[in-house]
Design a protein around this motif. Structure first.
Motif, PDB file in Angstrom:
ATOM      1  N   THR A 147      -2.332   9.106   6.911  1.00 39.91           N
ATOM      2  CA  THR A 147      -0.965   9.097   6.407  1.00 39.91           C
ATOM      3  C   THR A 147      -1.044   9.237   4.889  1.00 39.91           C
ATOM      4  OG1 THR A 147      -0.145   7.690   8.186  1.00 39.91           O
ATOM      5  CG2 THR A 147       1.144   7.730   6.143  1.00 39.91           C
ATOM      6  N   ALA A 148      -0.473  10.329   4.372  1.00 37.39           N
ATOM      7  CA  ALA A 148      -0.551  10.586   2.938  1.00 37.39           C
ATOM      8  C   ALA A 148       0.401   9.670   2.167  1.00 37.39           C
ATOM      9  CB  ALA A 148      -0.216  12.044   2.654  1.00 37.39           C
ATOM     10  N   ALA A 149       0.120   9.497   0.871  1.00 36.73           N
ATOM     11  CA  ALA A 149       0.947   8.682  -0.035  1.00 36.73           C
ATOM     12  C   ALA A 149       1.270   7.323   0.574  1.00 36.73           C
ATOM     13  CB  ALA A 149       2.238   9.426  -0.386  1.00 36.73           C
ATOM     14  N   PRO A 150       0.270   6.501   0.828  1.00 38.50           N
ATOM     15  CA  PRO A 150       0.511   5.203   1.465  1.00 38.50           C
ATOM     16  C   PRO A 150       1.279   4.237   0.550  1.00 38.50           C
ATOM     17  CG  PRO A 150      -1.730   5.319   0.664  1.00 38.50           C
ATOM     18  CD  PRO A 150      -1.153   6.695   0.480  1.00 38.50           C
ATOM     19  N   VAL A 151       1.848   3.210   1.152  1.00 37.95           N
ATOM     20  CA  VAL A 151       2.526   2.158   0.394  1.00 37.95           C
ATOM     21  C   VAL A 151       1.483   1.358  -0.370  1.00 37.95           C
ATOM     22  CG1 VAL A 151       3.986   0.102   0.563  1.00 37.95           C
ATOM     23  CG2 VAL A 151       4.357   2.024   2.115  1.00 37.95           C
ATOM     24  N   VAL A 152       1.695   1.145  -1.646  1.00 40.17           N
ATOM     25  CA  VAL A 152       0.738   0.414  -2.475  1.00 40.17           C
ATOM     26  C   VAL A 152       1.496  -0.574  -3.363  1.00 40.17           C
ATOM     27  CG1 VAL A 152      -0.937   2.300  -2.502  1.00 40.17           C
ATOM     28  CG2 VAL A 152       0.821   2.175  -4.295  1.00 40.17           C
ATOM     29  N   VAL A 153       0.761  -1.488  -3.984  1.00 39.58           N
ATOM     30  CA  VAL A 153       1.334  -2.430  -4.942  1.00 39.58           C
ATOM     31  C   VAL A 153       0.428  -2.500  -6.166  1.00 39.58           C
ATOM     32  CG1 VAL A 153       2.541  -3.859  -3.248  1.00 39.58           C
ATOM     33  CG2 VAL A 153       0.166  -4.394  -3.841  1.00 39.58           C
ATOM     34  N   GLU A 154       0.982  -3.007  -7.264  1.00 38.40           N
ATOM     35  CA  GLU A 154       0.204  -3.210  -8.481  1.00 38.40           C
ATOM     36  C   GLU A 154      -0.456  -4.589  -8.448  1.00 38.40           C
ATOM     37  OE1 GLU A 154      -0.280  -1.036 -10.908  1.00 38.40           O
ATOM     38  OE2 GLU A 154       1.006   0.537 -10.048  1.00 38.40           O
TER      39      GLU A 154
END
Length: 348
Positions: free
Chosen positions: A298-305
């Motif tokens: 799955t491209a551009a996954p959900v991420v956090v800082e």
């Protein structure tokens, strides 16, 4: 600002007439209905306060915030009885949200604790009637030494109301007590206005979550104030694969790890995708083992800082219905956070 040396105390006025509710005999009536009636009275009173905040009370509220922000000293909160209990809570809330504040009992103030109040302080006095005898010395002291006085009362024409520099005049409301005597609805709106004052000061002072954490080092609240950086897994613990790896090797990597996923990185070590158990189920078939990871991920996954609050990361994970999330810095994976890490830290 006026200066007086005496504080005449008027007799407590009769309570304004209000329709009385019949007392419920023991064993009669529906307790749930009584509870709902009490809460509805409180909600109605809060709605009335909101209406007043759109007018004169709102202008006075703004002056109260400006007064507190402008003083160099502390906020001295005082009150007697139920107003005193509300005052203690207000002082505690102010102190925990970046405003130096403490509660002074009016009776103790008359026996030496006036020495705790400095010329650079501001006094917030709570009295529903505005005629509380015990407040007399405190109010006189504030007038004598030009200490700003903010009054919270329902009686604008009371001794306290007339003496105040800033008057926060609450509406005269019916108590939910069937005899209209025990402070209930009145205490609720005093408390609500005090909380509103504290919140307004938080925003006026730019009080940050990092400073909030400094003042709340223990308990569940402290856990929710941890950052992602403090809980995430880093280094070799982060499950990553190159974007040209075939799925037969990716499956081994997923199985070897405990996160149920792997991140996919390009030649510049940037996170470009993720492969989860769900991706595997969607692409399951005889040819999957020879497929490259880019065809399955799955491209551009959900991420956090990394510097995001752990509680905020939890909100993202709940909203996206995921159990693990990658942590990135400049687009490159710096760590991974699993829902179990949040559970162990007490964030959930």
């Amino acid at each position: 600002m006026s200066h007086v040396t005496a504080f005449p105390i008027a007799q407590k006025p009769a309570k304004p007439s209000a329709p009385r509710l019949h007392a419920v005999a023991a064993g009669e009536g529906d307790s749930r209905a009584i509870a709902v009636r009490s809460l509805r009275l409180g909600m109605s009173a809060l709605d009335e306060v909101i209406g007043l905040l759109e007018g004169d009370l709102g202008a006075a509220f703004e002056r109260a915030v400006e007064t507190i922000v402008s003083v160099k000293g502390r906020v001295i909160v005082c009150g007697i009885g139920k107003s005193g209990h509300v005052g203690r809570k207000l002082a505690a809330t102010l102190a925990s949200t970046g405003t130096h504040a403490f509660f002074v009992h009016p009776t103790e103030a008359s026996h030496g604790d006036l020495g705790m109040i400095a010329p650079d302080d501001v006094i917030v006095a709570l009295s529903w009637s505005g005629e509380t005898v015990e407040l007399g010395d405190l109010v006189s002291f504030s007038r004598r030494f030009s200490i700003p006085l903010i009054a919270i009362t329902c009686n604008a024409d009371s001794t306290l109301g007339r003496a105040a520099d800033v008057l926060l005049a609450l509406p005269k409301v019916r108590e939910s007590c069937p005899h209209d005597l025990a402070p209930t609805t009145s205490s609720l709106i005093q408390l609500a206005l005090g909380d509103a004052l504290a919140v307004a000061l938080v925003e006026s002072r730019g009080f940050t979550s990092a400073r909030f954490k400094t003042l709340h080092p223990g308990g569940t609240l402290a856990a929710r104030l941890k950052t992602v950086r403090q809980l995430m897994h880093t280094g070799d613990e982060v499950p990553l694969v190159p974007d040209d790896m075939v799925m037969s090797d990716v499956l081994i990597e997923i199985t070897r790890r405990r996160y149920g996923c792997v991140g996919v990185i390009d030649a510049d070590a940037r996170l470009i995708g993720i492969v989860t158990d769900g991706d595997l189920r969607r692409h399951m078939g005889p040819a999957i083992l020879d497929t490259t990871v880019q065809q399955v991920m799955t491209a551009a996954p959900v991420v956090v800082e990394a510097d995001l609050l752990a509680s905020a990361a939890l909100e993202v994970m709940n909203r996206k219905r995921i159990t693990a999330i990658f942590v990135v810095e400049d687009g490159r994976p710096a760590g991974i956070l699993h829902i179990h890490d949040l559970l162990r830290a007490g964030v959930v």
